[in-house]
Write a protein that holds these residues in place. Structure first.
Motif, PDB file in Angstrom:
ATOM      1  N   CYS A   1      -6.210  21.020 -47.994  1.00 29.72           N
ATOM      2  CA  CYS A   1      -6.877  19.788 -48.429  1.00 29.72           C
ATOM      3  C   CYS A   1      -8.141  20.151 -49.202  1.00 29.72           C
ATOM      4  O   CYS A   1      -9.007  20.883 -48.702  1.00 29.72           O
ATOM      5  N   GLY A   2      -8.260  19.627 -50.416  1.00 26.30           N
ATOM      6  CA  GLY A   2      -9.437  19.891 -51.246  1.00 26.30           C
ATOM      7  C   GLY A   2     -10.686  19.161 -50.786  1.00 26.30           C
ATOM      8  O   GLY A   2     -11.798  19.501 -51.194  1.00 26.30           O
ATOM      9  N   GLU A   3     -10.504  18.168 -49.890  1.00 22.66           N
ATOM     10  CA  GLU A   3     -11.644  17.385 -49.408  1.00 22.66           C
ATOM     11  C   GLU A   3     -12.360  18.047 -48.241  1.00 22.66           C
ATOM     12  O   GLU A   3     -13.584  18.084 -48.183  1.00 22.66           O
ATOM     13  N   CYS A   4     -11.586  18.570 -47.277  1.00 26.04           N
ATOM     14  CA  CYS A   4     -12.211  19.054 -46.038  1.00 26.04           C
ATOM     15  C   CYS A   4     -11.737  20.440 -45.597  1.00 26.04           C
ATOM     16  O   CYS A   4     -12.209  20.946 -44.579  1.00 26.04           O
ATOM     17  N   GLY A   5     -10.792  21.039 -46.328  1.00 27.53           N
ATOM     18  CA  GLY A   5     -10.337  22.375 -45.975  1.00 27.53           C
ATOM     19  C   GLY A   5      -9.214  22.427 -44.956  1.00 27.53           C
ATOM     20  O   GLY A   5      -8.778  23.504 -44.553  1.00 27.53           O
ATOM     21  N   TYR A   6      -8.726  21.260 -44.508  1.00 25.38           N
ATOM     22  CA  TYR A   6      -7.590  21.217 -43.578  1.00 25.38           C
ATOM     23  C   TYR A   6      -6.410  21.974 -44.175  1.00 25.38           C
ATOM     24  O   TYR A   6      -6.130  21.873 -45.371  1.00 25.38           O
TER      25      TYR A   6
ATOM     26  N   VAL B   1       0.354  15.682 -46.991  1.00 27.89           N
ATOM     27  CA  VAL B   1       0.452  14.331 -47.570  1.00 27.89           C
ATOM     28  C   VAL B   1      -0.057  13.289 -46.572  1.00 27.89           C
ATOM     29  O   VAL B   1      -0.831  12.395 -46.923  1.00 27.89           O
ATOM     30  N   LEU B   2       0.375  13.420 -45.306  1.00 26.08           N
ATOM     31  CA  LEU B   2      -0.092  12.494 -44.264  1.00 26.08           C
ATOM     32  C   LEU B   2      -1.592  12.626 -44.066  1.00 26.08           C
ATOM     33  O   LEU B   2      -2.314  11.629 -43.941  1.00 26.08           O
ATOM     34  N   HIS B   3      -2.080  13.861 -44.032  1.00 32.28           N
ATOM     35  CA  HIS B   3      -3.517  14.094 -43.837  1.00 32.28           C
ATOM     36  C   HIS B   3      -4.340  13.464 -44.947  1.00 32.28           C
ATOM     37  O   HIS B   3      -5.399  12.878 -44.685  1.00 32.28           O
ATOM     38  N   MET B   4      -3.904  13.569 -46.189  1.00 33.47           N
ATOM     39  CA  MET B   4      -4.671  13.055 -47.328  1.00 33.47           C
ATOM     40  C   MET B   4      -4.920  11.557 -47.224  1.00 33.47           C
ATOM     41  O   MET B   4      -5.905  11.042 -47.772  1.00 33.47           O
ATOM     42  N   ARG B   5      -4.054  10.864 -46.502  1.00 34.46           N
ATOM     43  CA  ARG B   5      -4.244   9.413 -46.349  1.00 34.46           C
ATOM     44  C   ARG B   5      -5.483   9.071 -45.529  1.00 34.46           C
ATOM     45  O   ARG B   5      -5.978   7.952 -45.589  1.00 34.46           O
ATOM     46  N   ILE B   6      -5.982  10.056 -44.737  1.00 36.25           N
ATOM     47  CA  ILE B   6      -7.246   9.856 -44.022  1.00 36.25           C
ATOM     48  C   ILE B   6      -8.375   9.694 -45.027  1.00 36.25           C
ATOM     49  O   ILE B   6      -9.283   8.874 -44.852  1.00 36.25           O
ATOM     50  N   HIS B   7      -8.317  10.469 -46.119  1.00 35.66           N
ATOM     51  CA  HIS B   7      -9.361  10.421 -47.139  1.00 35.66           C
ATOM     52  C   HIS B   7      -9.158   9.255 -48.106  1.00 35.66           C
ATOM     53  O   HIS B   7     -10.121   8.583 -48.502  1.00 35.66           O
ATOM     54  N   THR B   8      -7.910   9.015 -48.498  1.00 35.22           N
ATOM     55  CA  THR B   8      -7.649   7.982 -49.509  1.00 35.22           C
ATOM     56  C   THR B   8      -7.560   6.581 -48.915  1.00 35.22           C
ATOM     57  O   THR B   8      -7.758   5.590 -49.626  1.00 35.22           O
TER      58      THR B   8
END
Length: 436
Positions: free
Chosen positions: A130-135, A144-151
């Protein structure tokens, strides 16, 4: 000109993806695979804006519009729109786990779960970042599922209300609230649920299976969430969720949500047979089993004590063994119950008493104790006997009173008592222990 995205080979899998190395003997499979890279979804739904990479996926989607579920389980009546869904469901009854790991003794009901296990456990490879938090994730779908936390994206929409979800499994759980259906029925007890995952976890209470193993100690768990909680609380000691009202911290977000209800008074889980409501679903399940079914399947071999809850039997057994497994790390105090140890720690080692009575200045470690104390000022006695006009300040007082109506003496060790506390006192007398 040949398509540069694949190469022809002389072996039996001539179609090879230049992006990831996937190979197949069938050209149509290859073309379908390439859509995972290009993102192409040529199959469009004519009733909404949904599109799919495969025709079979579109056909399955369209059953949402028709409501058709032609495949039914002969064991419990569960229905599904897809034959593959029924095959997966049947494994909850048979216990079959056909997908075996060739590197350890792990097995699972679905191939996708085995693939994830291989990548996460044996290769250790987590190439999706993940480019947002390093996950990092072992499979792209998890990222893809994780990115929905940010978007904030919630693509799964309920067709009966305005609820939306980031995951399809969450939408499926939500939709059960509209139908009220509890399709998964345990044949060994009265348990029913609308959710497959809950049913699978429940069945392990009968089989004793604990498939989730800790890699740092010999602990094992029935559910993945329980293993995650164990790792955070026992090995990392991380408690990243904090209450803004009182400073309480916990390792789990759901535990914080439950805790917040002690401030708001919210009790969202309602009994459908009486006016009882609870902060947690598990508490409601225990209430239903104890009050409405009268089933007490767990029995003490030493004294005949019976209970509706397995954990209550474990706790009761300690009155015979004297075991106190919860140890204080700052003194030699030990306790039968974890909550008792928590109370001891706050009262004796922190001297923290954040809850104060505005009438007399009484201070306490726990909010529940303050609520109970306030009744000495208000005279409130909320616990009512349904057989006479008796009422009590505390539930334990009502339980003590109810024994007078039933003449029940469930606590036996040669000596019989109506109340657990009386048996505990008796047991200490027999053991030569003087109560401090």
């Amino acid at each position: 000109m040949a398509d540069p995205s694949y190469e022809q080979h002389a072996d039996n899998k001539p179609h090879t993806c230049a992006v990831c190395g996937y190979s197949t003997a069938v050209r149509s499979y290859f073309l379908r695979h390439m859509r995972t890279h290009t993102g192409e979804k040529p199959y469009k739904c004519d009733q909404c804006d949904y599109s799919a990479a495969e025709k079979s996926t579109l056909n399955y989607h369209q059953t949402r519009h028709s409501g058709e579920k032609p495949y039914m389980c002969g064991e419990c009546g569960y229905r599904t729109a897809a034959k593959s869904g029924l095959s997966k469901h049947m494994r909850t009854h048979t216990g079959e786990k056909p997908y075996k790991c060739d590197q350890c003794d792990y097995s699972t009901t679905q191939k996708s779960t085995l693939d994830y296990h291989l990548k996460a456990i044996h290769t250790g490879e987590k190439r999706f970042i993940c480019g947002e938090c390093g996950y990092r994730a072992a499979v792209k779908s998890k990222l893809v599922l994780h990115m929905r936390i940010h978007t904030g994206l919630k693509p799964y929409k309920c067709d009966k209300c305005d609820y939306t979800a980031a995951r399809k499994s969450n939408l499926d759980k939500h939709q059960a609230k509209h139908t009220g259906e509890k399709l998964f029925v345990c044949k060994k007890c009265a348990y029913k649920t609308a959710y497959r995952s809950n049913f699978s976890n429940h069945m392990r209470t009968h089989t004793g299976e604990k498939p989730y193993k800790c890699d740092q100690c010999d602990y094992s768990a029935r559910s993945k969430s329980a293993l995650g909680y164990h790792a955070r609380t026992k090995h990392t000691r991380e408690k990243r969720y904090m209450c803004g009202e009182c400073g309480y911290t916990t390792a789990q977000k759901c535990t914080l949500s439950n805790h917040m209800r002690t401030h708001t008074g919210e009790k969202p889980y309602k009994c459908d047979q009486c006016e009882y409501s609870a902060v947690q679903r598990s508490t409601l399940n225990q209430h239903h089993l104890a009050k409405h079914t009268n089933k007490k399947p767990y029995k003490c071999e030493d004294c005949g004590y019976k209970t509706a809850k397995k954990y209550s039997l474990v706790q009761h057994a300690r009155t015979h063994t004297g075991e106190k497994p919860y140890k204080c790390d700052q003194c030699d105090y030990s306790a039968v119950h974890k909550c008792t140890l928590d109370y001891h720690f706050k009262a004796k080692h922190t001297e923290e008493k954040p809850f104060m009575c505005g009438e007399c200045g009484y201070r306490t470690v726990h909010k529940s104790h303050l609520s109970r104390h306030m009744r000495t000022h208000t005279g409130e006695k909320p616990y009512k006997c349904h057989q006479c006009d008796y009422s009590a300040v505390q539930k334990s007082g009502l339980d003590h009173h109810l024994a007078k109506h039933s003449d029940e003496r469930p606590y036996l060790y040669g000596y019989r008592a109506a109340h657990r506390s009386s048996l505990s006192t008796h047991m200490r007398t027999r053991a030569g222990i003087k109560q401090m």
